[in-house]
Design an enzyme around this catalytic site. Structure first.
Site, PDB file in Angstrom:
ATOM      1  N   MET A 114       0.838  -1.198   0.000  1.00 32.15           N
ATOM      2  CA  MET A 114       0.000   0.000   0.000  1.00 32.15           C
ATOM      3  C   MET A 114       0.875   1.252   0.000  1.00 32.15           C
ATOM      4  O   MET A 114       0.405   2.348   0.329  1.00 32.15           O
ATOM      5  CB  MET A 114      -0.923  -0.001   1.214  1.00 32.15           C
ATOM      6  CG  MET A 114      -1.911  -1.166   1.158  1.00 32.15           C
ATOM      7  SD  MET A 114      -3.386  -0.876   2.119  1.00 32.15           S
ATOM      8  CE  MET A 114      -2.685  -0.727   3.743  1.00 32.15           C
ATOM      9  N   ARG A 129       2.913   2.690   9.857  1.00 35.41           N
ATOM     10  CA  ARG A 129       2.188   3.439  10.884  1.00 35.41           C
ATOM     11  C   ARG A 129       3.096   3.935  12.013  1.00 35.41           C
ATOM     12  O   ARG A 129       2.645   4.717  12.850  1.00 35.41           O
ATOM     13  CB  ARG A 129       1.072   2.567  11.463  1.00 35.41           C
ATOM     14  CG  ARG A 129      -0.029   2.269  10.453  1.00 35.41           C
ATOM     15  CD  ARG A 129      -1.199   1.547  11.104  1.00 35.41           C
ATOM     16  NE  ARG A 129      -2.366   1.521  10.259  1.00 35.41           N
ATOM     17  CZ  ARG A 129      -2.649   0.558   9.382  1.00 35.41           C
ATOM     18  NH1 ARG A 129      -1.829  -0.457   9.247  1.00 35.41           N
ATOM     19  NH2 ARG A 129      -3.739   0.618   8.647  1.00 35.41           N
ATOM     20  N   HIS A 136       9.513  -3.277   3.461  1.00 38.01           N
ATOM     21  CA  HIS A 136       9.086  -3.453   2.068  1.00 38.01           C
ATOM     22  C   HIS A 136      10.308  -3.634   1.165  1.00 38.01           C
ATOM     23  O   HIS A 136      10.305  -4.467   0.261  1.00 38.01           O
ATOM     24  CB  HIS A 136       8.317  -2.226   1.574  1.00 38.01           C
ATOM     25  CG  HIS A 136       7.047  -1.934   2.324  1.00 38.01           C
ATOM     26  ND1 HIS A 136       6.912  -0.844   3.154  1.00 38.01           N
ATOM     27  CD2 HIS A 136       5.867  -2.580   2.357  1.00 38.01           C
ATOM     28  CE1 HIS A 136       5.690  -0.830   3.655  1.00 38.01           C
ATOM     29  NE2 HIS A 136       5.035  -1.878   3.200  1.00 38.01           N
ATOM     30  N   GLN A 158     -10.202  -2.628   2.399  1.00 42.50           N
ATOM     31  CA  GLN A 158      -9.677  -3.391   3.537  1.00 42.50           C
ATOM     32  C   GLN A 158      -9.569  -2.558   4.816  1.00 42.50           C
ATOM     33  O   GLN A 158      -9.114  -3.059   5.844  1.00 42.50           O
ATOM     34  CB  GLN A 158      -8.331  -4.035   3.200  1.00 42.50           C
ATOM     35  CG  GLN A 158      -7.157  -3.071   3.103  1.00 42.50           C
ATOM     36  CD  GLN A 158      -5.915  -3.772   2.608  1.00 42.50           C
ATOM     37  OE1 GLN A 158      -5.816  -4.136   1.448  1.00 42.50           O
ATOM     38  NE2 GLN A 158      -4.956  -3.986   3.492  1.00 42.50           N
ATOM     39  N   GLY A 180       4.899 -10.288   3.655  1.00 45.74           N
ATOM     40  CA  GLY A 180       5.694 -10.252   4.880  1.00 45.74           C
ATOM     41  C   GLY A 180       5.081 -11.092   5.989  1.00 45.74           C
ATOM     42  O   GLY A 180       3.860 -11.145   6.141  1.00 45.74           O
ATOM     43  N   HIS A 225       9.045   1.277   3.538  1.00 42.68           N
ATOM     44  CA  HIS A 225      10.147   1.361   4.495  1.00 42.68           C
ATOM     45  C   HIS A 225      11.081   0.180   4.237  1.00 42.68           C
ATOM     46  O   HIS A 225      10.875  -0.575   3.273  1.00 42.68           O
ATOM     47  CB  HIS A 225       9.613   1.357   5.932  1.00 42.68           C
ATOM     48  CG  HIS A 225       8.604   0.284   6.203  1.00 42.68           C
ATOM     49  ND1 HIS A 225       8.923  -1.065   6.173  1.00 42.68           N
ATOM     50  CD2 HIS A 225       7.278   0.335   6.457  1.00 42.68           C
ATOM     51  CE1 HIS A 225       7.855  -1.780   6.437  1.00 42.68           C
ATOM     52  NE2 HIS A 225       6.828  -0.964   6.598  1.00 42.68           N
TER      53      HIS A 225
END
Ligand code: AMP
Length: 295
Positions: free
Chosen positions: A42, A208, A49, A79, A168, A46
């Site tokens: 999305m 987040r 990813h 989602q 992940g 970071h």
């Protein structure tokens, strides 16, 4: 070996910088018959990813897949069970493209909602696997979340047509849901899980984390500490009690802190692989993390 791989990536990046596709037509033009490895994200990328993208690019090279590594960047509205969470989700496309390029991606696919859901977002999803409805973890706390995840993953698989997809372990329940959904739908796509990347102090990297105040960030370290403490306990109820007590010391009341069967996510049974999983709100930010347990 890793160094050789990095040198190869750097040289090939000079020759073939990452290409960007926004529509299915552009995507099809960019990877003409190429089988590929996809990394669905999305955005707000970071190092977690980046490590997935690096592993995917490496895998595509190893297997000689002409389509290379395709990273999808799409903040999927279906989602999110809280509209406010969707609205404040970070969107950093330029930086994400640079990160994909640095990690060896061949193509960034950044579609809009109309490309992913040409018939609207009320697309039916096939029956969800039990991992998405029975455990009482993310499924209970985020109603509708896994229906949205399965919906978007199926649409992205349909658009990208990968041979392999990488996800992940950080989102452990999601990884199990996607594995079983893909098997049941007989898509012939291999789902590969990649280990969680953490900050040096143990906090799992997450898009987040940027919302944590410095005090909340310090408190949130109790989550990885609790997972480590659980691994020292020999039975699941003691491990769960240990996690609750470590979290309580940091004034964190978790939404769950449990030990489960690693694959079904139901009650742990001795002799089977186990997984310790935590979800907790720290300040206004909801964090999840997990680790292997037992065996
Ligand atoms: P997201 O953009 O949050 O949907 O994540 C995209 C993919 O990156 C998912 O498969 C996540 O599980 C994975 N991911 C997120 N955080 C990490 C991390 N810290 N380490 C490894 N993979 C991660």
């Amino acid at each position: 070996m890793v160094r050789k791989g990095r040198i190869f990536v750097s040289i090939s990046r000079l020759l073939f910088p990452v290409r960007i596709a926004k529509s299915q037509h552009e995507l099809d033009l960019l990877r003409p018959q190429g089988r590929c490895v996809v990394v669905p994200t999305m955005g707000a990328l970071h190092e977690g990813h980046a490590s997935l993208v690096g592993a995917a690019a490496e895998k595509a090279r190893e297997l000689n897949l002409a389509g290379g590594c395709v990273v999808t960047i799409f903040v999927n509205p279906t989602q999110f069970n809280e509209q406010a969470d969707f609205a404040r989700y970070p969107r950093t496309l330029e930086a994400d493209i640079a990160a994909c390029e640095a990690s060896g991606a061949s193509v960034v696919f950044a579609p809009d909602v109309g490309t992913v859901y040409p018939q609207g977002t009320d697309v039916l999803v096939p029956p969800l696997p039990p991992q998405a409805t029975r455990p009482g973890l993310e499924d209970r706390l985020r109603p509708g979340h896994f229906a949205g995840v399965c919906q978007v993953v199926l649409r992205l698989f349909h658009l990208v047509k990968p041979a392999i997809a990488m996800f992940g372990e950080k989102d452990w329940q999601q990884l199990q849901v996607v594995k079983v959904m893909t098997q049941r739908a007989r898509l012939g796509i291999e789902i590969v899980g990649c280990e969680t990347i953490r900050d040096l102090d143990g906090l799992a990297k997450s898009s987040r984390n940027r919302f944590l105040s410095s005090d909340d960030r310090a408190r949130s370290l109790a989550i990885s500490r609790a997972l480590r403490a659980a691994s020292a306990e020999g039975n699941p109820s003691e491990a769960e009690a240990r996690m609750h007590s470590v979290l309580a010391q940091a004034h964190i009341a978790p939404e769950y802190a449990v030990v489960r069967d690693a694959e079904t996510l139901e009650t742990y049974r001795s002799g089977r692989p186990g997984r310790a999983l935590i979800a907790a709100r720290v300040g206004t930010t909801r964090l999840i993390d997990n680790a292997s347990w037992g065996g």
